[in-house]
Design an enzyme around this catalytic site. Structure first.
Site, PDB file in Angstrom:
ATOM      1  N   GLY A 156     -10.422 -17.854  -7.379  1.00  0.00           N
ATOM      2  CA  GLY A 156     -11.365 -17.935  -6.266  1.00  0.00           C
ATOM      3  C   GLY A 156     -12.750 -17.642  -6.798  1.00  0.00           C
ATOM      4  O   GLY A 156     -13.006 -17.758  -8.005  1.00  0.00           O
ATOM      5  N   ILE A 158     -14.243 -14.794  -7.165  1.00  0.00           N
ATOM      6  CA  ILE A 158     -14.273 -13.658  -8.097  1.00  0.00           C
ATOM      7  C   ILE A 158     -13.708 -14.085  -9.451  1.00  0.00           C
ATOM      8  O   ILE A 158     -14.278 -13.781 -10.497  1.00  0.00           O
ATOM      9  CB  ILE A 158     -13.500 -12.448  -7.529  1.00  0.00           C
ATOM     10  CG1 ILE A 158     -14.121 -12.000  -6.196  1.00  0.00           C
ATOM     11  CG2 ILE A 158     -13.496 -11.289  -8.532  1.00  0.00           C
ATOM     12  CD1 ILE A 158     -13.290 -10.992  -5.416  1.00  0.00           C
ATOM     13  N   ARG A 178      -3.750 -22.095  -6.946  1.00  0.00           N
ATOM     14  CA  ARG A 178      -3.062 -23.086  -6.111  1.00  0.00           C
ATOM     15  C   ARG A 178      -3.697 -24.464  -6.259  1.00  0.00           C
ATOM     16  O   ARG A 178      -3.021 -25.473  -6.293  1.00  0.00           O
ATOM     17  CB  ARG A 178      -3.106 -22.663  -4.634  1.00  0.00           C
ATOM     18  CG  ARG A 178      -1.960 -21.766  -4.233  1.00  0.00           C
ATOM     19  CD  ARG A 178      -2.191 -21.211  -2.848  1.00  0.00           C
ATOM     20  NE  ARG A 178      -3.529 -20.618  -2.768  1.00  0.00           N
ATOM     21  CZ  ARG A 178      -4.028 -20.039  -1.681  1.00  0.00           C
ATOM     22  NH1 ARG A 178      -3.323 -19.975  -0.582  1.00  0.00           N
ATOM     23  NH2 ARG A 178      -5.234 -19.510  -1.688  1.00  0.00           N
ATOM     24  N   ARG A 238      -4.490  -6.834  -5.512  1.00  0.00           N
ATOM     25  CA  ARG A 238      -3.770  -5.927  -4.625  1.00  0.00           C
ATOM     26  C   ARG A 238      -2.544  -5.401  -5.368  1.00  0.00           C
ATOM     27  O   ARG A 238      -1.894  -6.159  -6.111  1.00  0.00           O
ATOM     28  CB  ARG A 238      -3.305  -6.651  -3.354  1.00  0.00           C
ATOM     29  CG  ARG A 238      -4.409  -6.954  -2.341  1.00  0.00           C
ATOM     30  CD  ARG A 238      -5.006  -5.697  -1.709  1.00  0.00           C
ATOM     31  NE  ARG A 238      -6.036  -5.980  -0.723  1.00  0.00           N
ATOM     32  CZ  ARG A 238      -7.342  -6.059  -0.971  1.00  0.00           C
ATOM     33  NH1 ARG A 238      -7.799  -5.902  -2.210  1.00  0.00           N
ATOM     34  NH2 ARG A 238      -8.198  -6.279  -0.006  1.00  0.00           N
ATOM     35  N   GLU A 267      -1.806   3.329  -2.015  1.00  0.00           N
ATOM     36  CA  GLU A 267      -3.124   3.913  -2.315  1.00  0.00           C
ATOM     37  C   GLU A 267      -3.444   4.985  -1.288  1.00  0.00           C
ATOM     38  O   GLU A 267      -3.226   4.762  -0.095  1.00  0.00           O
ATOM     39  CB  GLU A 267      -4.191   2.819  -2.281  1.00  0.00           C
ATOM     40  CG  GLU A 267      -3.961   1.791  -3.382  1.00  0.00           C
ATOM     41  CD  GLU A 267      -5.009   0.678  -3.410  1.00  0.00           C
ATOM     42  OE1 GLU A 267      -5.966   0.714  -2.616  1.00  0.00           O
ATOM     43  OE2 GLU A 267      -4.859  -0.233  -4.225  1.00  0.00           O
ATOM     44  N   HIS A 286      -9.513   1.793  -6.746  1.00  0.00           N
ATOM     45  CA  HIS A 286      -9.868   0.617  -5.934  1.00  0.00           C
ATOM     46  C   HIS A 286     -11.389   0.556  -5.687  1.00  0.00           C
ATOM     47  O   HIS A 286     -11.848   0.640  -4.542  1.00  0.00           O
ATOM     48  CB  HIS A 286      -9.096   0.626  -4.601  1.00  0.00           C
ATOM     49  CG  HIS A 286      -8.980  -0.742  -3.968  1.00  0.00           C
ATOM     50  ND1 HIS A 286      -7.923  -1.119  -3.183  1.00  0.00           N
ATOM     51  CD2 HIS A 286      -9.811  -1.817  -4.004  1.00  0.00           C
ATOM     52  CE1 HIS A 286      -8.104  -2.362  -2.752  1.00  0.00           C
ATOM     53  NE2 HIS A 286      -9.244  -2.800  -3.250  1.00  0.00           N
ATOM     54  N   ILE A 287     -12.120   0.399  -6.798  1.00  0.00           N
ATOM     55  CA  ILE A 287     -13.594   0.417  -6.706  1.00  0.00           C
ATOM     56  C   ILE A 287     -14.226  -0.922  -7.096  1.00  0.00           C
ATOM     57  O   ILE A 287     -15.390  -0.979  -7.472  1.00  0.00           O
ATOM     58  CB  ILE A 287     -14.203   1.538  -7.588  1.00  0.00           C
ATOM     59  CG1 ILE A 287     -13.734   1.413  -9.051  1.00  0.00           C
ATOM     60  CG2 ILE A 287     -13.873   2.917  -7.026  1.00  0.00           C
ATOM     61  CD1 ILE A 287     -14.505   2.300 -10.029  1.00  0.00           C
ATOM     62  N   GLY A 288     -13.438  -2.004  -6.986  1.00  0.00           N
ATOM     63  CA  GLY A 288     -13.938  -3.320  -7.410  1.00  0.00           C
ATOM     64  C   GLY A 288     -15.337  -3.649  -6.915  1.00  0.00           C
ATOM     65  O   GLY A 288     -16.202  -4.065  -7.681  1.00  0.00           O
TER      66      GLY A 288
HETATM   67  C1  GLV Z   1      -9.547 -13.231  -5.175  1.00  0.00           C
HETATM   68  O1  GLV Z   1      -9.763 -12.336  -4.396  1.00  0.00           O
HETATM   69  C2  GLV Z   1     -10.401 -14.278  -5.672  1.00  0.00           C
HETATM   70  O2  GLV Z   1     -11.501 -14.514  -5.097  1.00  0.00           O
HETATM   71  O3  GLV Z   1      -9.982 -14.880  -6.654  1.00  0.00           O
HETATM   72  C1  GLV Z   2     -11.310  -5.179  -1.900  1.00  0.00           C
HETATM   73  O1  GLV Z   2     -10.282  -5.030  -2.462  1.00  0.00           O
HETATM   74  C2  GLV Z   2     -11.633  -6.266  -1.048  1.00  0.00           C
HETATM   75  O2  GLV Z   2     -10.725  -7.026  -0.661  1.00  0.00           O
HETATM   76  O3  GLV Z   2     -12.817  -6.394  -0.710  1.00  0.00           O
END
Ligand code: GLV
Ligand code: GLV
Length: 321
Positions: A156, A158, A178, A238, A267, A286-288
Site C-alpha cells: 500500500g 506505506i 493483492r 498488526r 497489546e 506500536h509507534i509506527g
Molecule cells: C499497510 O498498512 C499499507 O499501507 O501497506
Molecule cells: C497504526 O497502526 C495505524 O493503523 O495507524
C-alpha cells in the site's frame, strides 16, 4: 442541543478547540489508559460522533446501543478494530487516517529494520550497562542492509514509501500484494513476486499488510523455515498477522536471524512474553506513526472528518467497504 462528540482518549486541547463552538465535546480523561468498555458504551449511546483509538472494539454491541451515532473517526490508518458490516447496517460512516501517516510510518519501519539488522538497541544497552571493555572485530556485528534484498508484503502507500527508502540504500526490492503496482515497478525497479518467492529470496521480509481474514496467521513456522537462515523479519502492520509462538520457535531454532516488531498479538505485550527474552528481537510499543507532527495531523484529520459528517458534508477519508 449541540451534537455530542465523545473522544475515547485525552487529546491536546488545541485539537478539539475548533469543535467547541458547534459541538459538545467530551474526552476520556486519561492519556494512557484505555476507556473502560462500560463507559464507552454509555457514551456511545448518546453520541453523534466518536473519535476512537485502535485499542477500542467498535462492533455490533456498540452500534446497537448507539441510536444517534453518525460517524466513527478512528485515529489510525488500520481499521481492523471496527466491524464495517455492522457499521454499514447501522448507517454509521467510518473514517481512518491514511496518507498523513505514510512517511512517518515508513521512517519508523525502516528504522526498525536498521535497528534490528545492525543490533543498534542491543549495542546501546551494552554500552549503558558498562559492558564495553574493548573494541573488537566482531563485537555486535550484524547484517548488512545496503545492496541486500528487501521483500515487502503489502504494497500500500506505506509499503511504497518503505520501498523508496530501500531504493536509496541500493537494495533490491521485491513485493507481494493483492494487486500489482506497475508504476512502482518502473519507478523503483520493484519486482512483483509470489508470497513464496518473496519469503525465500528476501534478506529482509517486511510485513505491512492490513489485518484481514486472509492475512491473519500468515507468518507461521513453515513460512519462517522457508526464509534464509540470516533473514530479518520486520512487522509494522498488526500482531495477529504473525503466529508469535511459531516466530519464537523460529528465532530460537535459527530458522531466521532476528525480528523487529512494532505490533503484537496482545497489546501491550506482557513483559514476560517469551519473545522479549530474546536478544535478537527488537520490540517497540506500536509507534509506527508516532511523531508529534504526524500524530497531531492524524488528530486534526479525525476532527475534520467528524465536523464534515455532522455538517452533512463528505468526509475527507471515508473507509471504502
Ligand atoms: C499497510 O498498512 C499499507 O499501507 O501497506
Ligand atoms: C497504526 O497502526 C495505524 O493503523 O495507524
Amino acid at each position: 442541543m449541540k451534537p455530542y462528540i465523545y473522544i475515547t482518549r485525552k487529546l491536546p486541547d488545541e485539537v478539539i478547540a475548533p469543535l467547541l463552538e458547534k459541538y459538545e465535546v467530551k474526552m476520556w480523561e486519561k492519556e494512557d489508559v484505555v476507556v473502560p468498555r462500560s463507559v464507552l458504551l454509555e457514551e456511545a449511546s448518546r453520541a453523534d460522533a466518536l473519535l476512537t483509538m485502535l485499542s477500542d472494539q467498535v462492533n455490533e454491541e456498540l452500534f446497537s446501543v448507539s441510536t444517534k451515532l453518525k460517524i466513527v473517526a478512528n485515529l489510525a490508518v488500520g481499521f481492523d478494530n471496527i466491524d464495517l458490516a455492522a457499521a454499514s447496517a447501522h448507517g454509521v460512516a467510518i473514517c481512518n487516517t491514511p496518507d498523513v501517516l505514510t512517511d512517518a510510518t515508513a521512517d519508523l519501519t525502516f528504522g526498525l529494520l536498521m535497528a534490528t539488522a545492525r543490533r543498534i538497541v542491543e549495542a546501546a544497552e551494552f554500552v549503558k550497562e558498562g559492558n564495553w571493555k574493548s573494541w573488537s572485530p566482531l563485537l555486535l556485528a550484524g547484517n548488512d542492509i545496503h545492496h541486500k534484498t528487501i521483500g515487502i508484503v503489502g504494497m500500500g502507500s506505506i509499503g511504497a514509501a518503505v520501498a523508496k527508502r530501500a531504493f536509496g540504500f541500493d537494495m533490491k526490492v521485491l513485493y507481494h500484494n493483492r494487486s500489482r503496482k506497475v508504476e512502482l515497478e518502473s519507478q523503483l525497479g520493484a519486482a512483483y513476486c509470489s508470497f513464496d518467492e518473496l519469503v525465500e529470496q528476501a534478506d529482509f521480509i517486511v510485513c505491512l499488510t492490513p489485518l484481514t481474514p486472509e492475512t491473519r496467521n500468515l507468518f507461521t513456522r513453515a513460512v519462517f523455515k522457508r526464509m534464509k537462515d540470516n533473514a530479518v523479519f520486520i512487522n509494522a502492520s498488526r500482531g495477529p498477522v504473525v503466529n508469535e509462538e511459531e516466530l519464537y520457535d523460529a528465532l530460537v531454532a535459527g530458522d531466521i536471524a532476528a525480528a523487529g516488531l512494532d505490533v503484537f498479538d496482545k497489546e501491550p505485550i506482557d513483559k514476560n512474553h517469551p519473545l522479549l527474552s530474546l536478544s535478537n528481537v527488537v520490540a517497540l510499543p506500536h509507534i509506527g506513526s508516532a511523531s508529534i507532527d504526524t500524530r497531531m495531523n492524524m488528530m486534526r484529520l479525525c476532527v475534520e472528518n467528524i465536523d464534515a459528517v455532522l455538517s452533512g458534508k463528505e468526509p475527507k477519508t471515508l473507509v471504502k467497504k
